[in-house]
Scaffold this active site. Structure first.
Site, PDB file in Angstrom:
ATOM      1  N   GLY A  10       0.840  -1.198   0.000  1.00 50.45           N
ATOM      2  CA  GLY A  10       0.000   0.000   0.000  1.00 50.45           C
ATOM      3  C   GLY A  10       0.870   1.240   0.000  1.00 50.45           C
ATOM      4  O   GLY A  10       1.755   1.389   0.847  1.00 50.45           O
ATOM      5  N   PHE A 117     -14.946  21.240  12.459  1.00 57.85           N
ATOM      6  CA  PHE A 117     -15.435  20.028  11.820  1.00 57.85           C
ATOM      7  C   PHE A 117     -16.494  19.405  12.720  1.00 57.85           C
ATOM      8  O   PHE A 117     -16.606  19.757  13.893  1.00 57.85           O
ATOM      9  CB  PHE A 117     -14.268  19.044  11.599  1.00 57.85           C
ATOM     10  CG  PHE A 117     -13.929  18.802  10.147  1.00 57.85           C
ATOM     11  CD1 PHE A 117     -13.712  19.848   9.282  1.00 57.85           C
ATOM     12  CD2 PHE A 117     -13.834  17.514   9.651  1.00 57.85           C
ATOM     13  CE1 PHE A 117     -13.390  19.623   7.944  1.00 57.85           C
ATOM     14  CE2 PHE A 117     -13.513  17.272   8.312  1.00 57.85           C
ATOM     15  CZ  PHE A 117     -13.294  18.331   7.462  1.00 57.85           C
ATOM     16  N   GLN A 230     -19.254   3.846   7.453  1.00 62.71           N
ATOM     17  CA  GLN A 230     -19.620   5.264   7.488  1.00 62.71           C
ATOM     18  C   GLN A 230     -20.245   5.714   6.176  1.00 62.71           C
ATOM     19  O   GLN A 230     -19.701   5.471   5.098  1.00 62.71           O
ATOM     20  CB  GLN A 230     -18.388   6.123   7.769  1.00 62.71           C
ATOM     21  CG  GLN A 230     -18.735   7.622   7.795  1.00 62.71           C
ATOM     22  CD  GLN A 230     -17.710   8.438   8.533  1.00 62.71           C
ATOM     23  OE1 GLN A 230     -16.673   8.797   7.986  1.00 62.71           O
ATOM     24  NE2 GLN A 230     -17.986   8.732   9.786  1.00 62.71           N
ATOM     25  N   HIS A 232     -21.141   9.090   4.317  1.00 61.35           N
ATOM     26  CA  HIS A 232     -20.867  10.532   4.381  1.00 61.35           C
ATOM     27  C   HIS A 232     -22.134  11.281   4.007  1.00 61.35           C
ATOM     28  O   HIS A 232     -22.811  10.904   3.048  1.00 61.35           O
ATOM     29  CB  HIS A 232     -19.730  10.896   3.433  1.00 61.35           C
ATOM     30  CG  HIS A 232     -19.117  12.230   3.721  1.00 61.35           C
ATOM     31  ND1 HIS A 232     -19.758  13.419   3.446  1.00 61.35           N
ATOM     32  CD2 HIS A 232     -17.937  12.572   4.294  1.00 61.35           C
ATOM     33  CE1 HIS A 232     -18.981  14.430   3.831  1.00 61.35           C
ATOM     34  NE2 HIS A 232     -17.873  13.933   4.344  1.00 61.35           N
ATOM     35  N   LEU A 242     -16.983  13.161  -3.231  1.00 67.62           N
ATOM     36  CA  LEU A 242     -17.069  13.759  -1.904  1.00 67.62           C
ATOM     37  C   LEU A 242     -17.171  15.286  -1.978  1.00 67.62           C
ATOM     38  O   LEU A 242     -16.420  15.938  -2.692  1.00 67.62           O
ATOM     39  CB  LEU A 242     -15.811  13.371  -1.111  1.00 67.62           C
ATOM     40  CG  LEU A 242     -15.659  13.978   0.280  1.00 67.62           C
ATOM     41  CD1 LEU A 242     -16.753  13.477   1.202  1.00 67.62           C
ATOM     42  CD2 LEU A 242     -14.288  13.640   0.845  1.00 67.62           C
ATOM     43  N   GLU A 245     -16.696  17.772   4.378  1.00 63.20           N
ATOM     44  CA  GLU A 245     -17.312  18.320   5.589  1.00 63.20           C
ATOM     45  C   GLU A 245     -16.813  19.745   5.838  1.00 63.20           C
ATOM     46  O   GLU A 245     -17.455  20.536   6.512  1.00 63.20           O
ATOM     47  CB  GLU A 245     -16.919  17.410   6.764  1.00 63.20           C
ATOM     48  CG  GLU A 245     -17.645  17.707   8.045  1.00 63.20           C
ATOM     49  CD  GLU A 245     -17.491  16.552   9.041  1.00 63.20           C
ATOM     50  OE1 GLU A 245     -17.677  15.394   8.636  1.00 63.20           O
ATOM     51  OE2 GLU A 245     -17.170  16.828  10.203  1.00 63.20           O
ATOM     52  N   ARG A 276     -21.126  12.687  11.468  1.00 65.82           N
ATOM     53  CA  ARG A 276     -21.576  12.221  10.158  1.00 65.82           C
ATOM     54  C   ARG A 276     -22.715  11.221  10.218  1.00 65.82           C
ATOM     55  O   ARG A 276     -23.632  11.276   9.394  1.00 65.82           O
ATOM     56  CB  ARG A 276     -20.399  11.579   9.431  1.00 65.82           C
ATOM     57  CG  ARG A 276     -19.398  12.609   9.006  1.00 65.82           C
ATOM     58  CD  ARG A 276     -18.194  11.994   8.357  1.00 65.82           C
ATOM     59  NE  ARG A 276     -17.293  13.055   7.919  1.00 65.82           N
ATOM     60  CZ  ARG A 276     -16.084  12.845   7.428  1.00 65.82           C
ATOM     61  NH1 ARG A 276     -15.616  11.602   7.301  1.00 65.82           N
ATOM     62  NH2 ARG A 276     -15.341  13.852   7.050  1.00 65.82           N
ATOM     63  N   HIS A 344     -18.656   5.932   2.639  1.00 66.73           N
ATOM     64  CA  HIS A 344     -17.468   6.779   2.617  1.00 66.73           C
ATOM     65  C   HIS A 344     -16.263   6.150   3.301  1.00 66.73           C
ATOM     66  O   HIS A 344     -15.135   6.321   2.845  1.00 66.73           O
ATOM     67  CB  HIS A 344     -17.792   8.102   3.317  1.00 66.73           C
ATOM     68  CG  HIS A 344     -16.645   9.059   3.397  1.00 66.73           C
ATOM     69  ND1 HIS A 344     -16.021   9.555   2.275  1.00 66.73           N
ATOM     70  CD2 HIS A 344     -15.994   9.619   4.461  1.00 66.73           C
ATOM     71  CE1 HIS A 344     -15.042  10.390   2.647  1.00 66.73           C
ATOM     72  NE2 HIS A 344     -14.999  10.431   3.964  1.00 66.73           N
ATOM     73  N   GLU A 368      -6.919   2.594   7.075  1.00 62.84           N
ATOM     74  CA  GLU A 368      -8.327   2.224   6.922  1.00 62.84           C
ATOM     75  C   GLU A 368      -8.533   0.717   6.824  1.00 62.84           C
ATOM     76  O   GLU A 368      -9.603   0.208   7.174  1.00 62.84           O
ATOM     77  CB  GLU A 368      -8.940   2.931   5.712  1.00 62.84           C
ATOM     78  CG  GLU A 368     -10.464   2.847   5.696  1.00 62.84           C
ATOM     79  CD  GLU A 368     -11.102   3.676   4.597  1.00 62.84           C
ATOM     80  OE1 GLU A 368     -10.436   4.582   4.059  1.00 62.84           O
ATOM     81  OE2 GLU A 368     -12.278   3.429   4.282  1.00 62.84           O
ATOM     82  N   ARG A 379     -16.588   7.330  12.841  1.00 68.88           N
ATOM     83  CA  ARG A 379     -15.382   8.149  12.820  1.00 68.88           C
ATOM     84  C   ARG A 379     -15.728   9.628  12.667  1.00 68.88           C
ATOM     85  O   ARG A 379     -16.636   9.984  11.914  1.00 68.88           O
ATOM     86  CB  ARG A 379     -14.500   7.726  11.639  1.00 68.88           C
ATOM     87  CG  ARG A 379     -13.256   8.576  11.493  1.00 68.88           C
ATOM     88  CD  ARG A 379     -12.367   8.096  10.374  1.00 68.88           C
ATOM     89  NE  ARG A 379     -12.947   8.250   9.056  1.00 68.88           N
ATOM     90  CZ  ARG A 379     -13.053   9.407   8.391  1.00 68.88           C
ATOM     91  NH1 ARG A 379     -12.659  10.533   8.960  1.00 68.88           N
ATOM     92  NH2 ARG A 379     -13.569   9.445   7.177  1.00 68.88           N
ATOM     93  N   SER A 384      -9.439  10.548   9.963  1.00 72.13           N
ATOM     94  CA  SER A 384      -8.927   9.432   9.162  1.00 72.13           C
ATOM     95  C   SER A 384      -7.525   9.726   8.642  1.00 72.13           C
ATOM     96  O   SER A 384      -6.652   8.873   8.701  1.00 72.13           O
ATOM     97  CB  SER A 384      -9.864   9.095   8.010  1.00 72.13           C
ATOM     98  OG  SER A 384      -9.895  10.132   7.073  1.00 72.13           O
ATOM     99  N   LEU A 385      -7.299  10.953   8.160  1.00 74.03           N
ATOM    100  CA  LEU A 385      -5.932  11.302   7.769  1.00 74.03           C
ATOM    101  C   LEU A 385      -5.011  11.125   8.970  1.00 74.03           C
ATOM    102  O   LEU A 385      -3.891  10.635   8.865  1.00 74.03           O
ATOM    103  CB  LEU A 385      -5.876  12.751   7.258  1.00 74.03           C
ATOM    104  CG  LEU A 385      -6.444  12.994   5.858  1.00 74.03           C
ATOM    105  CD1 LEU A 385      -6.429  14.479   5.525  1.00 74.03           C
ATOM    106  CD2 LEU A 385      -5.668  12.222   4.807  1.00 74.03           C
TER     107      LEU A 385
END
Lengths: 567, 251
Positions: A10, A117, A230, A232, A242, A245, A276, A344, A368, A379, A384-385
């Site tokens: 990855g 956020f 999730q 979104h 996307l 948000e 979310r 999402h 992820e 989440r 996530s980042l």
């Protein structure tokens, strides 16, 4: 045979961060089925959470408050020790990325800019306009180039080699030459991303098939909390691209066909910036009750940015504006954006601990594709980042510690045996078959969308299970058009489809079993959270007949006793 | 109801593993509803009509840079190009120019990435790292903004008339210049003036004919020629300062 101390699969943020953390001390190889900068991390828009206290409204923020928001957002399913570690690490991680050249947006005082956020008590989401994933991924790729990490682009992993309780490496298809390459490694680390494409409507890149999760599961590793998917709240209708948000963070409204900011009726304290799972349910309810707009591409709700003014939209959300103009012919400066909720993010994944270690020596996973769990049942945006980079770093640290006494010796014969099995699979897929992979994929996506979505019932989930079992049976008849192995995307899609079916199986069974509503898993036949019976993680292992066998695992609670989740 | 219109897709096919065959067009007739992108049609063709068709794709939202190709003569990303954007019902797709084709619309990107790596595409610093962020003003951040937006799709590389003169040109190409200028202009970067030497020749920034094809081709509104001109100016300035004995310490 390729040989590395540590093999990373990855080339997104997790894999690159892990590689950068290990390459000075070990012989590291990184395999990616695409060029690393094509990884889905690139598509993240809104930002990365860290309690830097740069925003004038966040001077009282702290990593502890970030932790609490994360745990509350998770509907108390997150492991609290892991969430604490992630939120504490967040601050250093953001500074480190900045020191490595990440071009964050700035406040007038020259500090990293932060925006509000959903589900967060303070504006703590650090961003670069609406291309935060793009700048972070480029920065880490640049770092990997600077450090001379050995990267193999367009190698497609076709099998994970686990024998005798040890991970020995993988067998990979060189997409350019069509050659099957055995890769031996003392340690294998997966940062292979989520499974969004098992849903028909997803914000995810086409490459997000969850094949890494499926491959680990097929090799005998347990998956955790797979029923938590999730959705979104705001994806563009039609393409489901996307709409960050960050739009709502900057002040956008959600409007129904009465022109009403309907969030007022549901969560007046947080309005559009509720978490979310909640916002997605509100939007779906509005549409189900006839207050959506009709469009040939589907029913929708409006995301209205117009009152922000063209200057703010062009400065803070330029990518969103371009996407709207390119993909639906709407300029959000002048018109509201038509949006709908869709899949999402994968909260669940390969079961690992807070060091990214699986139960199997020599196999680690992060980002992820893994479930630590820091996100629990839902989440928060901007986490996530953070998860990808923090656990890329911590996974690398853990591997470094675990290899202090030397690198385990992989069994090359085991890898060659796996290569023979993969050869056999390739031959089977190349034989004429009655079924085409895309058709099974399309039917899978449709049933996951319709029956395993935002609102779930036992009846519909069982229908989804029946369909899944039918699709799995039909997969046995899949054949591809050409036996050629290089740049044969139909072939790789067919290989990934098998993993997608297995992944979906664990999602559906987990959702049937969990008779409560928690975070993103909402059962209309069990509408409340039930901590007495269900404050626990779901663990899925592949049984002898190929179906998941489910068990449970305790949630780690440190200082935050579960309370009703109110916003 | 949305009405579908009939389109003809002509796609240039080639298989480098079969050098005896020559490139030729395959023709596909397909009904398309308005709003569909070239990429979504490509996926439909591969899924439903011809599983042997090869092309790259990932994000389908114009951020990952996978699906650059020539669409009715214009370089662009297939994912952001609407089928209905052309005044014709025939869409001709060809692989990115200036690269070797591997199969169909998939080209060998190796030379592109080699040039990228050549320019030291990362922040270089020698000063000690502060505890918090390195301060950067909004104006300083804005200065690198257009270059930061590059998605490495190689549309500019495919459009470049210098590279079109053949593989012997060895020219670095526009994207590598963009990456280098992105760091040279970054207020935090401390690369020595000598770091530009690697592109200070007829295969580097001086090869550019300033025909601006790269600017036209960029799907993200980056202007590579600005970067090339900026680098040239920096080189001239460095040389001038050197002559005056004020060159930066090369350490």
């Amino acid at each position: 045979m390729l040989d590395h101390d540590i093999l990373i699969v990855g080339g997104g943020l997790t894999g690159l961060r892990a590689a950068v953390g290990l390459c000075d001390r070990f012989n590291v190889g990184l395999i990616s089925k695409v060029y690393p900068t094509r990884s889905h991390s690139i598509a993240a828009q809104g930002g990365i959470n860290a309690a830097l206290t740069n925003n004038p409204d966040s001077r009282d923020d702290s990593w502890e408050k970030h932790t609490f928001d994360t745990i509350k957002g998770s509907d108390f399913l997150a492991d609290q020790d892991a969430a604490e570690i992630m939120c504490k690490e967040a601050i250093g991680i953001v500074y480190e990325m900045e020191h490595w050249g990440c071009p964050f947006s700035r406040f007038p005082d020259g500090t990293i800019a932060q925006r509000p956020f959903g589900g967060a008590g303070y504006p703590r989401t650090c961003y670069s306009a609406d291309i935060t994933g793009h700048v972070l991924l480029n920065t880490l790729y640049e770092r990997a180039v600077a450090k001379g990490v050995k990267i193999y682009p367009e190698l497609f992993v076709a099998g994970l080699c686990i024998e005798e309780g040890q991970c020995h490496g993988v067998v990979a298809l060189d997409m350019k030459t069509g050659e099957l390459i055995p890769v031996s490694a003392g340690v294998t680390f997966f940062g292979t991303g989520g499974y969004g494409r098992v849903y028909q409507h997803s914000t995810n890149a086409l490459i997000n098939t969850g094949s890494g999760i499926g491959m680990a599961y097929q090799a005998g590793l347990p998956l955790k909390d797979m029923e938590f998917v999730q959705f979104h709240p705001t994806s563009l209708i039609g393409t489901n691209i996307l709409m960050t948000e960050g739009c709502r963070g900057e002040g956008a409204y959600l409007l129904n066909n009465q022109g009403e900011r309907f969030m007022q009726r549901y969560v007046p304290s947080a309005m559009e910036l509720a978490p979310r799972d909640i916002v997605s349910r509100c939007i779906q309810t509005e549409m189900d009750e006839g207050r959506g707009f009709e469009h040939p591409l589907g029913r929708y709700i409006q995301l209205d940015l117009r009152h922000l003014g063209s200057k703010k939209i062009i400065e803070r959300l330029p990518g969103i504006r371009n996407i709207c103009i390119d993909f639906i012919g709407i300029d959000p400066v002048l018109e509201p954006i038509p949006i709908m909720p869709c899949q999402h993010y994968s909260m669940g994944g390969i079961d690992v601990d807070k060091r990214c270690a699986s139960e199997l020596p020599g196999f680690y996973a992060g980002g992820e594709c893994a479930c630590v769990s820091v996100h629990g049942a839902n989440r928060l945006g901007g986490n996530s980042l953070l998860d990808t980079i923090v656990f890329g770093k911590l996974g690398a640290q853990a591997i470094g510690e675990d290899l202090e006494d030397g690198v385990p010796r992989p069994d090359e014969k085991a890898i060659l045996r796996l290569k023979d099995k993969v050869e056999e699979k390739f031959r089977r897929l190349a034989a004429p078959g009655a079924e085409k992979p895309y058709r099974i994929h399309a039917e899978l996506g449709a049933v996951m969308n319709e029956k395993v979505g935002i609102f779930r019932t036992r009846e519909e989930l069982e229908q989804a299970l029946d369909k899944l079992i039918e699709l799995k049976r039909r997969y046995g008849d899949v054949g591809v058009s050409s036996p050629v192995r290089y740049m044969n995307y139909e072939l790789t899609a067919a290989l990934e489809l098998e993993a997608m079916l297995d992944v979906s199986h664990t999602i559906i069974l987990g959702a049937i079993l969990r008779e409560e509503s928690r975070g993103a898993h909402f059962r209309t036949d069990f509408k409340t959270r039930n901590d007495g019976d269900w404050l626990k993680h779901t663990i899925a292992r592949m049984g002898d007949d190929g179906s998941p066998v489910l068990s449970f695992k305790d949630v780690t609670i440190t200082r935050y006793q579960p309370t009703e989740r109110k916003y | 109801m949305i009405k579908a219109s009939a389109y003809t897709f002509k796609i240039l096919r080639y298989d480098a593993m079969k050098p005896e065959s020559s490139p030729c067009f395959s023709t596909y007739k397909i009904r398309v509803i308005p709003g569909l992108t070239v990429l979504s049609v490509l996926i439909r063709i591969r899924d439903e009509i011809d599983g042997t068709l090869s092309f790259r794709s990932s994000c389908r939202s114009a951020v990952c840079g996978s699906c650059a190709m020539v669409i009715n003569g214009k370089l662009d990303l297939a994912c952001r190009t609407q089928v209905a954007a052309f005044d014709t019902d025939t869409i001709i797709l060809e692989p990115l120019p200036n690269f070797e084709v591997i199969r169909d619309l998939v080209v060998d990107m190796t030379p592109f990435w080699t040039m990228y790596e050549k320019v030291q595409p990362y922040l270089i610093r020698h000063s000690p790292v502060p505890e918090k962020e390195l301060p950067q003003s909004e104006a300083e951040r804005l200065r690198i903004d257009q270059y930061v937006n590059c998605i490495l799709c190689a549309c500019c590389y495919g459009a470049c008339p210098v590279l079109a003169r053949g593989p012997d040109s060895d020219y670095m190409g526009p994207a590598a210049a963009v990456k280098l200028e992105r760091f040279v202009l970054d207020s935090r970067d401390e690369r020595p003036a000598g770091a530009l030497d690697v592109v200070n020749d007829e295969k580097g920034v001086w090869a550019c004919d300033t025909m601006f094809h790269c600017i036209d081709a960029c799907p993200k509104d980056v202007r590579p020629t600005d970067a090339i001109v900026g680098l040239r100016k920096a080189m001239v300035k460095n040389r001038f300062q050197k002559m005056l004995g004020k060159a930066k310490n090369e350490a």
